[in-house]
Design a protein around this motif. Structure first.
Motif, PDB file in Angstrom:
ATOM      1  N   SER A  34       0.869  -1.178   0.000  1.00  0.00           N
ATOM      2  CA  SER A  34       0.000   0.000   0.000  1.00  0.00           C
ATOM      3  C   SER A  34       0.899   1.220   0.000  1.00  0.00           C
ATOM      4  O   SER A  34       1.696   1.368   0.927  1.00  0.00           O
ATOM      5  CB  SER A  34      -0.913   0.018   1.216  1.00  0.00           C
ATOM      6  OG  SER A  34      -1.736   1.176   1.177  1.00  0.00           O
ATOM      7  N   PRO A  35       0.856   2.022  -1.045  1.00  0.00           N
ATOM      8  CA  PRO A  35      -0.111   1.936  -2.133  1.00  0.00           C
ATOM      9  C   PRO A  35       0.118   0.691  -2.987  1.00  0.00           C
ATOM     10  O   PRO A  35       1.218   0.177  -3.048  1.00  0.00           O
ATOM     11  CB  PRO A  35       0.146   3.206  -2.947  1.00  0.00           C
ATOM     12  CG  PRO A  35       1.530   3.617  -2.607  1.00  0.00           C
ATOM     13  CD  PRO A  35       1.796   3.131  -1.233  1.00  0.00           C
ATOM     14  N   ASP A  36      -0.952   0.246  -3.633  1.00  0.00           N
ATOM     15  CA  ASP A  36      -0.885  -0.904  -4.531  1.00  0.00           C
ATOM     16  C   ASP A  36      -0.358  -0.412  -5.875  1.00  0.00           C
ATOM     17  O   ASP A  36      -1.031   0.321  -6.586  1.00  0.00           O
ATOM     18  CB  ASP A  36      -2.272  -1.513  -4.689  1.00  0.00           C
ATOM     19  CG  ASP A  36      -2.302  -2.677  -5.658  1.00  0.00           C
ATOM     20  OD1 ASP A  36      -1.242  -3.054  -6.200  1.00  0.00           O
ATOM     21  OD2 ASP A  36      -3.400  -3.207  -5.884  1.00  0.00           O
ATOM     22  N   VAL A  60       7.755  10.518  -2.535  1.00  0.00           N
ATOM     23  CA  VAL A  60       8.919  10.650  -1.668  1.00  0.00           C
ATOM     24  C   VAL A  60       8.433  10.869  -0.226  1.00  0.00           C
ATOM     25  O   VAL A  60       7.507  11.641   0.025  1.00  0.00           O
ATOM     26  CB  VAL A  60       9.808  11.833  -2.125  1.00  0.00           C
ATOM     27  CG1 VAL A  60      10.890  12.140  -1.106  1.00  0.00           C
ATOM     28  CG2 VAL A  60      10.422  11.534  -3.489  1.00  0.00           C
ATOM     29  N   ASN A  61       9.038  10.139   0.707  1.00  0.00           N
ATOM     30  CA  ASN A  61       8.771  10.202   2.152  1.00  0.00           C
ATOM     31  C   ASN A  61       7.400   9.693   2.584  1.00  0.00           C
ATOM     32  O   ASN A  61       7.034   9.829   3.742  1.00  0.00           O
ATOM     33  CB  ASN A  61       9.023  11.606   2.712  1.00  0.00           C
ATOM     34  CG  ASN A  61      10.505  11.893   2.782  1.00  0.00           C
ATOM     35  OD1 ASN A  61      11.299  11.011   3.068  1.00  0.00           O
ATOM     36  ND2 ASN A  61      10.872  13.128   2.495  1.00  0.00           N
ATOM     37  N   LEU A  62       6.659   9.079   1.698  1.00  0.00           N
ATOM     38  CA  LEU A  62       5.398   8.425   2.067  1.00  0.00           C
ATOM     39  C   LEU A  62       5.716   7.015   2.546  1.00  0.00           C
ATOM     40  O   LEU A  62       6.496   6.302   1.913  1.00  0.00           O
ATOM     41  CB  LEU A  62       4.458   8.343   0.861  1.00  0.00           C
ATOM     42  CG  LEU A  62       3.175   7.533   1.047  1.00  0.00           C
ATOM     43  CD1 LEU A  62       2.201   8.297   1.937  1.00  0.00           C
ATOM     44  CD2 LEU A  62       2.544   7.241  -0.308  1.00  0.00           C
ATOM     45  N   TRP A  63       5.146   6.594   3.666  1.00  0.00           N
ATOM     46  CA  TRP A  63       5.334   5.205   4.104  1.00  0.00           C
ATOM     47  C   TRP A  63       4.635   4.284   3.112  1.00  0.00           C
ATOM     48  O   TRP A  63       3.456   4.473   2.804  1.00  0.00           O
ATOM     49  CB  TRP A  63       4.762   4.970   5.499  1.00  0.00           C
ATOM     50  CG  TRP A  63       5.699   5.383   6.577  1.00  0.00           C
ATOM     51  CD1 TRP A  63       5.554   6.440   7.423  1.00  0.00           C
ATOM     52  CD2 TRP A  63       6.931   4.747   6.941  1.00  0.00           C
ATOM     53  NE1 TRP A  63       6.629   6.513   8.270  1.00  0.00           N
ATOM     54  CE2 TRP A  63       7.495   5.485   8.005  1.00  0.00           C
ATOM     55  CE3 TRP A  63       7.617   3.644   6.454  1.00  0.00           C
ATOM     56  CZ2 TRP A  63       8.697   5.141   8.597  1.00  0.00           C
ATOM     57  CZ3 TRP A  63       8.823   3.305   7.048  1.00  0.00           C
ATOM     58  CH2 TRP A  63       9.347   4.045   8.103  1.00  0.00           C
ATOM     59  N   ASN A  64       5.369   3.303   2.610  1.00  0.00           N
ATOM     60  CA  ASN A  64       4.841   2.259   1.732  1.00  0.00           C
ATOM     61  C   ASN A  64       4.793   0.987   2.560  1.00  0.00           C
ATOM     62  O   ASN A  64       5.824   0.508   3.016  1.00  0.00           O
ATOM     63  CB  ASN A  64       5.761   2.078   0.523  1.00  0.00           C
ATOM     64  CG  ASN A  64       5.768   3.303  -0.355  1.00  0.00           C
ATOM     65  OD1 ASN A  64       5.000   3.388  -1.285  1.00  0.00           O
ATOM     66  ND2 ASN A  64       6.627   4.267  -0.036  1.00  0.00           N
ATOM     67  N   GLY A  66       3.411  -8.929   8.960  1.00  0.00           N
ATOM     68  CA  GLY A  66       2.915  -7.578   8.761  1.00  0.00           C
ATOM     69  C   GLY A  66       1.397  -7.560   8.761  1.00  0.00           C
ATOM     70  O   GLY A  66       0.745  -8.583   8.967  1.00  0.00           O
ATOM     71  N   LEU A  67       0.859  -6.382   8.578  1.00  0.00           N
ATOM     72  CA  LEU A  67      -0.589  -6.207   8.537  1.00  0.00           C
ATOM     73  C   LEU A  67      -0.956  -5.413   7.289  1.00  0.00           C
ATOM     74  O   LEU A  67      -0.243  -4.477   6.932  1.00  0.00           O
ATOM     75  CB  LEU A  67      -1.074  -5.416   9.759  1.00  0.00           C
ATOM     76  CG  LEU A  67      -0.891  -6.059  11.117  1.00  0.00           C
ATOM     77  CD1 LEU A  67      -1.235  -5.061  12.215  1.00  0.00           C
ATOM     78  CD2 LEU A  67      -1.763  -7.292  11.231  1.00  0.00           C
ATOM     79  N   PRO A  68      -2.063  -5.773   6.651  1.00  0.00           N
ATOM     80  CA  PRO A  68      -2.515  -4.935   5.546  1.00  0.00           C
ATOM     81  C   PRO A  68      -2.753  -3.513   6.049  1.00  0.00           C
ATOM     82  O   PRO A  68      -3.176  -3.306   7.186  1.00  0.00           O
ATOM     83  CB  PRO A  68      -3.827  -5.581   5.106  1.00  0.00           C
ATOM     84  CG  PRO A  68      -3.731  -6.988   5.581  1.00  0.00           C
ATOM     85  CD  PRO A  68      -2.930  -6.925   6.850  1.00  0.00           C
ATOM     86  N   PHE A  69      -2.452  -2.545   5.198  1.00  0.00           N
ATOM     87  CA  PHE A  69      -2.646  -1.156   5.579  1.00  0.00           C
ATOM     88  C   PHE A  69      -4.118  -0.885   5.814  1.00  0.00           C
ATOM     89  O   PHE A  69      -4.981  -1.335   5.072  1.00  0.00           O
ATOM     90  CB  PHE A  69      -2.128  -0.221   4.485  1.00  0.00           C
ATOM     91  CG  PHE A  69      -2.406   1.222   4.787  1.00  0.00           C
ATOM     92  CD1 PHE A  69      -1.591   1.915   5.660  1.00  0.00           C
ATOM     93  CD2 PHE A  69      -3.484   1.871   4.224  1.00  0.00           C
ATOM     94  CE1 PHE A  69      -1.850   3.240   5.967  1.00  0.00           C
ATOM     95  CE2 PHE A  69      -3.748   3.196   4.514  1.00  0.00           C
ATOM     96  CZ  PHE A  69      -2.930   3.889   5.382  1.00  0.00           C
TER      97      PHE A  69
END
Length: 178
Positions: free
Chosen positions: A16-18, A34-38, A88-91
């Protein structure tokens, strides 16, 4: 061992994002910023031990593969990231009313696994990330023998995507107010 290689599933590139659906219409590729958590994770149906038993001439051998980690190779030249909370966990979007929100998906409190791109990658230099699972494989038999077959790694690649910069333009207030 050869049979198990066909039975152990690839993790699927769950992000996520997909990157398959978050398409930038200008370049026709998936995108992130840039700088977005994926976030990345392994689907629940993949994260469990796989056991197979084969028998020949009265000897049965049971081979067991157990997932040991979830690894995200960002594909941008940085080192792969191992998820501390595998699988992990789905966003899920945070609850805006929650008092204890932590934006860092790498913490145990949220349970997410993530990576932040720090540089732009255009359509001339798209990124393909890889999600992988190393599996520890052991065997035992009905005649008292056992062994360790080491690690087998399965992986899935994301579709190619771009990493874009969000530009912010500050416009002065025409009335002079703050």
């Amino acid at each position: 061992w050869a049979h198990m290689r066909t039975e152990i599933p690839a993790p699927g590139a769950a992000t996520s994002p997909d990157f398959a659906s978050a398409i930038d219409p200008k370049v026709g590729l998936g995108r992130t910023y840039v700088n977005l958590w994926n976030w990345f994770w392994a689907p629940a149906g993949v994260w469990h031990p796989i056991t197979e038993t084969l028998t020949s001439n009265g000897v049965s051998v049971t081979v067991t593969a157990e997932p040991t980690a979830l690894v995200f190779d960002p594909g941008d030249g940085d080192s792969p990231v191992s998820c501390g909370n595998a699988p992990g966990l789905p966003f899920a979007a945070p609850d805006p009313g929650a008092a204890d929100q932590n934006p860092d998906p790498n913490t145990a409190r949220i349970g997410g696994c993530g990576y932040r791109y720090t540089t732009v990658h255009s359509s001339a230099n798209p990124v393909t990330a890889t999600v992988s699972i190393p599996w520890h494989v052991t065997w035992s038999s009905n005649v008292g023998r056992t062994g360790d077959l080491g690690t087998l790694t399965t992986w899935s690649d994301t579709p190619p995507f771009v990493v874009e910069q969000i530009d912010v333009v500050l416009v002065p207030n025409p009335t002079g107010g703050g």
